[in-house]
Design a protein around this motif. Structure first.
Motif, mmCIF file in Angstrom:
data_model
loop_
_atom_site.group_PDB
_atom_site.id
_atom_site.type_symbol
_atom_site.label_atom_id
_atom_site.label_comp_id
_atom_site.label_asym_id
_atom_site.label_seq_id
_atom_site.Cartn_x
_atom_site.Cartn_y
_atom_site.Cartn_z
ATOM 1 N N GLN A 57 26.007 37.571 40.994
ATOM 2 C CA GLN A 57 26.704 37.838 39.740
ATOM 3 C C GLN A 57 28.186 37.528 39.829
ATOM 4 O OE1 GLN A 57 25.540 41.927 38.529
ATOM 5 N NE2 GLN A 57 24.990 40.941 36.618
ATOM 6 N N GLU A 58 28.720 37.109 38.698
ATOM 7 C CA GLU A 58 30.142 36.834 38.590
ATOM 8 C C GLU A 58 30.954 38.110 38.817
ATOM 9 O OE1 GLU A 58 33.164 35.389 35.001
ATOM 10 O OE2 GLU A 58 31.250 36.344 34.575
ATOM 11 N N SER A 111 34.713 40.723 33.406
ATOM 12 C CA SER A 111 33.845 39.551 33.514
ATOM 13 C C SER A 111 33.223 39.156 32.168
ATOM 14 C CB SER A 111 32.747 39.746 34.567
ATOM 15 O OG SER A 111 31.698 40.522 34.073
ATOM 16 N N GLN A 112 32.430 38.063 32.191
ATOM 17 C CA GLN A 112 31.850 37.518 30.962
ATOM 18 C C GLN A 112 30.676 38.330 30.444
ATOM 19 O OE1 GLN A 112 31.577 33.157 30.402
ATOM 20 N NE2 GLN A 112 32.168 33.000 32.556
ATOM 21 N N SER A 113 29.977 39.038 31.318
ATOM 22 C CA SER A 113 28.823 39.829 30.866
ATOM 23 C C SER A 113 28.975 41.257 31.371
ATOM 24 C CB SER A 113 27.513 39.211 31.357
ATOM 25 O OG SER A 113 27.566 38.971 32.746
ATOM 26 N N LYS A 148 25.028 34.239 33.484
ATOM 27 C CA LYS A 148 25.406 35.547 32.959
ATOM 28 C C LYS A 148 24.251 36.081 32.131
ATOM 29 C CE LYS A 148 27.596 33.812 28.731
ATOM 30 N NZ LYS A 148 28.790 33.874 27.884
ATOM 31 N N GLN A 180 19.350 37.731 35.420
ATOM 32 C CA GLN A 180 20.153 38.830 34.895
ATOM 33 C C GLN A 180 19.590 39.220 33.531
ATOM 34 O OE1 GLN A 180 24.489 38.663 35.183
ATOM 35 N NE2 GLN A 180 24.318 36.720 36.288
#
Length: 835
Positions: free
Chosen positions: A444-445, A251-253, A531, A558
């Protein structure tokens, strides 16, 4: 004066019999209106003889009373129309069927009021033959209403798993359909452009020893992750790596340290490493004990080279497949996922729009092909838009096609255009379902969201019943706007917090964020950090607007570690849901919780590898309207001095209890006096269940699951007089059940599965007069069932192992309504772990 035989003119058009026939058809046709139709069918059957007696008695009626019968006729005519609508609605359209089911309930209620009100007081007062009979009729009507109430209650205990009407049945049906779809269409789905790509990547992974890092690249929604999962399932790949395969979403974070720990633990064959273990960095010459073994690690949704370089270990025998929208320099080889071919795109679209792989003869061939062309041959767009058009008329199709054609073609700016195109499908959703879809961006992603979390949130902020919330989940799943994921333990869906979860494609989350983030930041209904920022703090956009209150109903945060000085003076007077995701071993709860007077649901989740110590816990005292609290991966602080009178649901998941739930200063009956649902899941240090909880007379649902060190339950457990659901799943050190549980006369469901050292049921089990379901799979020490079980008159379902099934089946001979299900052996699929 009008004679009653004239009523035949009003009711003789077979209104009731038509309604009866239609309801009989509905009860065999639909998933969630079946039970309601059966209840209404029974109701009509019960009142039909009374209506017939009124029609043909020949007794004269004054005009006002004749008017009441006219009104009853109108109501029953509306019931006929309602039943026709239900018959015209496909079984697939769960939410529509749910709405029709509610209307059927209202119809039954309206007729009941007429029978118990004006008609009973006036007409039936003059018709002695019918009046003598009506006391019994009303008893039956009341019994029918009670059955309707039970119909909703059964949702929680899953009696008759997959059964009609209940929320659990809907979810089970969707998950089962999804699994069947995957099984039935496993090879079929590969025809959607995946077969060629799968063979190419397998050749790189298995056939080329010099390839260590292999990339699968493509635009968002092109099917990269689907391809990677198919490679995991490929028999050749599984045999080559001897199922030593790990699937991780980055994922991005990402939490890089946690991911590195999982990867290194998998390589070393010891699972995820503990937090004190220092994972080595780049080690081209490192030798380890299992150097001859072949290991495959799939890293999905990788966004940056810097993250990737920290996750890839150059070790002989270890191969990586990296799934990304970008090509990275560390790749030894790359497979570029291309858009689907024309035939495959049409087949995939038709599968979701029509339930078959070709255009039906009744459909407009040109119109279908035009819509497919507008989807850009991308699997995600074809699935979402196809599902949104299912069961719609041609005018609806034309409207969608026109709006799609007004957008730009999917080219270089494909992602924004793809989002805009799928937004058309969202805009056609009913308003409530659309709002629920948009709520999903708050999580969350690339993380699984426990179904329980989502349902609780929707119930609180949308003022809906749990049943409707389940129907909305099913509707969004049917439209491919979310995915339901079920863990390995099939058949006991309400036994653990994580058995049913929600996942969502990141493009769909981006779509929800895009639609939610329009307008001024202070005016948004959802205030979401998409994120975690690099500095782990709050977004600067929020801080620039802190001088004005935020109107958000949902606030999602987050962060990294937050101290008191890191928080700002924000105000959320309308916030009803606060979701806090953080990664830290220390965390100071935001002071602005004091300024959230309407907060109804609070979710606090720590994503670090160690338990987090919470500070500022006293802020919870200000939450006078809080009804649902979820705490995950934290060290529970002392709760003395805190009283949460409005709290109804408490979830403590993966936490350290620290004896904070019991003590001279911590009496849970005083802290949570009105709680109805309590869950303790994966709490390793819980050895004894706090006896003070037994004083909470409002408690209806108690779950102690995966508490591996729990050794005993308090003798006073039977004092929980209102308890209906008791889950003790996977508590291996639990050896006995207190005899007092037999005092729980309202208990409907008990789950003791995987309590491997539990030796017996209490002898007085027959006192559980309301018990409907027992789940006791993997309880090898229970060899005998008390003879008194024969007296469990309400028992409908037992899930057990083969060894004890014969005893239950013998009991079933004397209880025709008892269904004994033999549990199937579950297999460990940790190699496909996507956490």
């Amino acid at each position: 004066m009008t004679v009653l035989t004239d009523v035949t003119g009003v009711l003789s058009n077979d209104i009731v019999s038509d309604l009866w026939k239609n309801l009989a058809t509905i009860s065999h046709k639909t998933l969630n209106s079946k039970a309601t139709a059966e209840h209404l069918l029974t109701f009509i059957r019960e009142i039909l003889p009374s209506i017939e007696r009124i029609k043909y008695s020949g007794v004269e009626l004054p005009q006002p009373r004749q008017s009441h019968l006219d009104r009853l006729s109108e109501i029953l005519r509306s019931g006929v129309e309602l039943s026709h609508q239900a018959l015209a609605t496909s079984r697939w359209n769960v939410y529509r069927n749910f709405q029709l089911a509610k209307k059927m309930e209202n119809l039954e209620e309206t007729v009941t009021k007429y029978l118990q009100g004006p008609l009973q007081a006036e007409i039936l007062a003059d018709v002695s033959q019918v009046r003598v009979d009506m006391a019994e009729r009303f008893d039956r009507i009341e019994a029918s209403n009670r059955r309707m109430e039970r119909f909703f209650e059964d949702m929680k205990i899953g009696v008759g798993v997959g059964g009609s009407g209940s929320g659990s049945g809907w979810i089970e049906e969707v998950v089962r359909s999804s699994e069947e779809d995957e099984g039935s269409f496993g090879n079929f789905s590969l025809s959607f452009g995946l077969e060629f790509g799968k063979n190419k990547v397998v050749e790189m992974v298995v056939g080329r020893k010099d390839f260590c890092v292999i990339g699968i690249c493509g635009i968002g929604g092109s099917g990269k992750t689907t391809l990677a999962r198919e490679i995991c399932r490929d028999e050749q790949v599984r045999c080559y790596f001897k199922e030593r395969i790990l699937f991780l979403t980055v994922s991005q974070s990402p939490n890089v340290e946690q991911l590195r720990g999982k990867i290194w633990g998998h390589i070393m064959g010891s699972g995820s490493m503990n937090t004190n273990y220092v994972v080595p960095q780049w080690m081209p010459q490192y030798e380890y004990a299992g150097s001859q073994a072949q290991i495959l690690i799939i890293l999905d949704d990788v966004w940056t080279l810097s993250v990737l370089e920290q996750l890839v270990f150059r070790i002989p025998g270890v191969k990586f497949i990296v799934v990304s929208r970008f090509h990275f320099s560390v790749f030894n080889a790359t497979y570029q996922v291309e858009p689907l071919g024309e035939d495959d795109a049409l087949s995939l679209f038709c599968h979701h729009a029509f339930g078959q792989t070709s255009i039906p003869s009744t459909a407009n061939q040109n119109l279908v092909k035009q819509v497919v062309a507008e989807c850009g041959k991308l699997p995600l767009a074809l699935k979402v838009i196809g599902a949104s058009l299912r069961d719609q008329n041609e005018m609806f199709w034309l409207s969608v096609k026109t709006r799609l054609s007004q957008g730009l073609s999917i080219g270089e700016s494909y992602e924004l255009n793809l989002i805009d195109r799928m937004a058309i499908s969202i805009n056609y959703l009913p308003e409530k379902i659309k709002e629920c879809f948009l709520d999903l961006c708050s999580f969350q992603e690339d993380k699984k969201v426990p179904l329980e979390v989502l349902i609780n949130m929707w119930v609180e902020i949308h003022d809906i019943h749990e049943t409707e919330a389940y129907a909305i989940v099913v509707e969004l799943s049917n439209k491919n706007l979310l995915t339901l994921v079920k863990e390995a333990r099939a058949g006991g869906m309400y036994s653990s917090c994580f058995e049913i979860s929600i996942t969502q494609h990141d493009i769909l989350r981006d779509l929800a964020l895009n639609l939610s983030n329009r307008g001024s930041v202070n005016q948004r209904r959802r205030l979401v950090m998409p994120k975690r920022d690099d500095d782990g703090q709050l977004p600067k956009e929020w801080l620039r607007h802190e001088d004005q209150p935020f109107e958000a109903q949902i606030v999602s945060i987050q962060t990294g570690e937050m101290r008191k000085s890191d928080w700002c003076n924000l105000e959320f007077p309308k916030a009803e849901v606060l979701i806090i995701n953080f990664t830290s071993s220390e965390y100071f709860l935001p002071p602005f919780i004091n300024r959230m007077p309407n907060l109804r649901a609070l979710i606090v989740i720590n994503h670090s590898t160690s338990y987090a110590r919470l500070h500022n816990i006293s802020v919870l005292k200000s939450l006078t309207k809080l009804r649902s609290l979820w705490l995950e991966k934290v060290s529970i602080p002392q709760l003395s001095g805190i009283v949460m009178e409005s709290l109804r649901k408490l979830f403590i998941v993966l936490c350290m209890i620290n004896n904070s739930l019991e003590g001279k200063d911590s009496n849970l009956a005083d802290i949570f006096p009105n709680i109805s649902e309590l869950t303790l899941d994966h709490c390793e240090d819980l050895t004894e269940f706090p006896s003070s909880i037994c004083k909470i007379q409002s408690l209806k649902n108690l779950s102690l699951t995966n508490c591996h060190n729990l050794t005993r339950l308090p003798n006073e457990l039977g004092s929980l007089n209102s308890l209906e659901i008791l889950r003790l799943y996977a508590c291996p050190d639990l050896r006995t059940l207190p005899p007092s549980i037999c005092q729980m006369t309202r208990l409907k469901y008990i789950d003791i599965s995987q309590c491997v050292n539990l030796t017996s049921f209490p002898e007085a089990i027959s006192k559980l007069v309301s018990l409907e379901k027992i789940d006791m799979r993997e309880c090898p020490m229970i060899a005998n069932i008390p003879k008194s079980a024969l007296s469990l008159h309400s028992l409908q379902l037992v899930i057990c192992d083969e060894e004890v099934s014969s005893t239950w089946k013998e009991i079933g001979k004397a209880k025709p309504n008892l269904n004994v299900q033999v549990a199937e052996m579950q297999y460990d699929l940790d190699w496909l772990d996507t956490d």
